[in-house]
Structure formats: structure tokens, C-alpha cells
Write an enzyme that holds these catalytic residues in place. Sequence first.
Site, PDB file in Angstrom:
ATOM      1  N   ARG A 137      51.307  47.441  52.271  1.00 46.88           N
ATOM      2  CA  ARG A 137      51.855  48.448  52.632  1.00 46.88           C
ATOM      3  C   ARG A 137      50.835  50.256  52.987  1.00 46.88           C
ATOM      4  O   ARG A 137      51.823  51.544  53.801  1.00 46.88           O
ATOM      5  CB  ARG A 137      53.134  48.839  51.643  1.00 46.88           C
ATOM      6  CG  ARG A 137      54.109  47.460  52.362  1.00 46.88           C
ATOM      7  CD  ARG A 137      55.114  47.398  53.311  1.00 46.88           C
ATOM      8  NE  ARG A 137      54.873  46.383  53.699  1.00 46.88           N
ATOM      9  CZ  ARG A 137      56.623  46.567  53.219  1.00 46.88           C
ATOM     10  NH1 ARG A 137      57.295  47.319  53.135  1.00 46.88           N
ATOM     11  NH2 ARG A 137      57.542  45.600  53.713  1.00 46.88           N
ATOM     12  N   HIS A 194      36.273  33.690  35.354  1.00 45.50           N
ATOM     13  CA  HIS A 194      36.618  33.477  37.107  1.00 45.50           C
ATOM     14  C   HIS A 194      37.516  32.195  37.155  1.00 45.50           C
ATOM     15  O   HIS A 194      37.444  31.211  36.758  1.00 45.50           O
ATOM     16  CB  HIS A 194      35.658  32.918  37.776  1.00 45.50           C
ATOM     17  CG  HIS A 194      35.818  33.142  39.670  1.00 45.50           C
ATOM     18  ND1 HIS A 194      36.172  34.333  40.103  1.00 45.50           N
ATOM     19  CD2 HIS A 194      36.183  31.560  40.173  1.00 45.50           C
ATOM     20  CE1 HIS A 194      36.461  33.814  41.679  1.00 45.50           C
ATOM     21  NE2 HIS A 194      35.868  32.461  41.767  1.00 45.50           N
ATOM     22  N   GLY A 195      38.546  32.595  37.564  1.00 47.62           N
ATOM     23  CA  GLY A 195      39.255  30.773  37.875  1.00 47.62           C
ATOM     24  C   GLY A 195      40.689  30.804  36.805  1.00 47.62           C
ATOM     25  O   GLY A 195      41.064  29.754  36.198  1.00 47.62           O
ATOM     26  N   GLU A 216      32.027  45.208  39.314  1.00 47.04           N
ATOM     27  CA  GLU A 216      31.070  44.879  39.750  1.00 47.04           C
ATOM     28  C   GLU A 216      31.287  44.710  42.013  1.00 47.04           C
ATOM     29  O   GLU A 216      31.712  45.291  42.552  1.00 47.04           O
ATOM     30  CB  GLU A 216      32.416  43.147  39.881  1.00 47.04           C
ATOM     31  CG  GLU A 216      32.618  42.595  38.429  1.00 47.04           C
ATOM     32  CD  GLU A 216      33.265  41.750  38.929  1.00 47.04           C
ATOM     33  OE1 GLU A 216      33.407  40.775  37.453  1.00 47.04           O
ATOM     34  OE2 GLU A 216      34.384  41.646  39.632  1.00 47.04           O
ATOM     35  N   HIS A 271      40.364  45.989  48.635  1.00 45.61           N
ATOM     36  CA  HIS A 271      40.797  45.775  47.942  1.00 45.61           C
ATOM     37  C   HIS A 271      40.830  46.925  46.745  1.00 45.61           C
ATOM     38  O   HIS A 271      41.316  48.714  47.763  1.00 45.61           O
ATOM     39  CB  HIS A 271      41.383  45.203  46.600  1.00 45.61           C
ATOM     40  CG  HIS A 271      40.128  43.914  46.408  1.00 45.61           C
ATOM     41  ND1 HIS A 271      38.904  44.507  45.997  1.00 45.61           N
ATOM     42  CD2 HIS A 271      39.700  42.506  46.738  1.00 45.61           C
ATOM     43  CE1 HIS A 271      38.047  43.588  45.216  1.00 45.61           C
ATOM     44  NE2 HIS A 271      39.054  42.481  45.628  1.00 45.61           N
ATOM     45  N   ASP A 287      42.283  43.967  40.550  1.00 44.70           N
ATOM     46  CA  ASP A 287      41.773  44.455  41.635  1.00 44.70           C
ATOM     47  C   ASP A 287      42.860  44.025  42.561  1.00 44.70           C
ATOM     48  O   ASP A 287      43.051  44.524  43.380  1.00 44.70           O
ATOM     49  CB  ASP A 287      40.420  42.728  41.846  1.00 44.70           C
ATOM     50  CG  ASP A 287      38.981  43.734  41.948  1.00 44.70           C
ATOM     51  OD1 ASP A 287      39.307  44.623  41.645  1.00 44.70           O
ATOM     52  OD2 ASP A 287      38.149  42.647  41.988  1.00 44.70           O
ATOM     53  N   HIS A 317      36.035  45.559  41.100  1.00 42.24           N
ATOM     54  CA  HIS A 317      35.250  44.451  42.270  1.00 42.24           C
ATOM     55  C   HIS A 317      35.535  45.521  43.507  1.00 42.24           C
ATOM     56  O   HIS A 317      36.375  46.016  44.311  1.00 42.24           O
ATOM     57  CB  HIS A 317      35.186  42.961  42.861  1.00 42.24           C
ATOM     58  CG  HIS A 317      34.421  42.431  43.220  1.00 42.24           C
ATOM     59  ND1 HIS A 317      33.955  41.016  43.742  1.00 42.24           N
ATOM     60  CD2 HIS A 317      33.460  43.460  44.099  1.00 42.24           C
ATOM     61  CE1 HIS A 317      33.682  40.962  44.824  1.00 42.24           C
ATOM     62  NE2 HIS A 317      32.433  42.547  44.575  1.00 42.24           N
TER      63      HIS A 317
END
Length: 238
Positions: free
Chosen positions: A20, A189-190, A72, A52, A11, A45
Site C-alpha cells: 500500500r 531457505h524454506g 543479503e 521489499h 523481508d 535482502h
Amino acid sequence: MSSIALGVNIDHIATLRNARNVDYPCIIEVANIAVNNGADFITVHLREDRRHIMDDDVFRLKSSLKVPLNLEIAATDEMLSIAIEVKPKCVCLVPEKRQELTTEGGLDVGSIFSYLVSFIEKLHSYDIDVTLFIEPDISQIDLAKKLHANNVELHTGKYCNNATQNELSKIIKAAEHCHHQNITCHAGHGLNYQSAATIAKVPYISALNIGHFLICEAVLHGIGKSIYKMKQVIASTD
């Protein structure tokens, strides 16, 4: 070598590109580098606000990848239509809030259970596997079983933010319950090198999804080296 599969979430390659409004870095090129360095599948995702990943990214990835695409999405009619058109190997249903910086927790499956019945049936009718992103909670796993979800992905964010034995125990117990319920168990996650090494040792977890940390590491060491190192980290847990 470890049997743990590594899913790389790209992502934030799109985040960098969109900063940009240009066409680089090329998300397809990055995905291919990831695969060449050990990624077993690619995760993206597609958020409702398109902050994104864009629709075109998903279609291009699906047509070019030599490994499975894990898409996702939030459980909305719009996203269902896109998923059916793309036909990824797997759809992972996640909760989504427009104001959040990243996914903050797992699905509350019970609150949308009736809606998910037909949603998941529709995906299955197109031979798309379904994963539910949930907290490491026994009741959520039982609901996933009733919905005939193929997999669950346990939210590891709380453990990564507070690496206590209590949080780890929740993940261990949840993974074991998935095994008893015959549901494939993933986690994510994380995660960083240290926490991924710990979670990869948990019995019955078969895949890890890692994104933000690997993209940050890529700034310093390159995307290929970062993914290769992560693959070695989770492989060394055997």
C-alpha cells in the site's frame, strides 16, 4: 539450550508495507519484537529491484539493532558500495534473478570466482564478515574456502520441498566438510517448524535463517509467539 543461532528474515514485513506504499508495519518495531523473542540476528535482502527492503530500511536497522545485521545482497558494484557504507556485521552473497519470486538456489561460485576475490577482499577490509549462500555441495565449499569466506549458508530449499534422506544426507555431508575446512556453516531457505527441527540436529550447523514461514505464522499467532516457538523448536534438538 541449543547453541543454534536463529536469524529472522523480515523481508516480507516490507512486502506487506509496500503493498500500500505506507509506512506501516514498522520494520524497526518488528525487528525489535523478533529480538525480544529470541532472534539472535536480523536478516534482510536488499534486492536490486527493491521489491521489499529499501536502502533506508537497511541503514535504520543498522543504527537501531542491538543484535547483528546480516545483509543479503547480489555481488554487484552497487551493492558493494551500499554494504561498505552500512557496515553490517555480515554480508551474505546470494544469486539474484529479477523474475524469480524468491532466491531459487545457491551461488555458482566457480563461475564468478575471479570477481569474488576482490569483492570479498574489499568487504573484509571494512571488517565485514562474508557468507556465501551455496548448495550443499563439497566443491562449492572448497571454493568458498579458497575465497576466505567466513561462513557458508547451505541452501535447504530442495530438502524442504522434497524431504528425502538423500537431500538430508547432502546437507549433513556438506556441514561436516565445512567443519573440516574450518568454515562456519549456516543453513536456510524454506524452513518451517518441522524441517528446522531436523536441520538443527545436523552436526556443525551453527545458525538457521528463517523468514517467510515465520511471517506467515505471525498472521495467525503474532510475530513474537511465532519466533519464540521456533527458538524453542531448534533448542529442543539438544
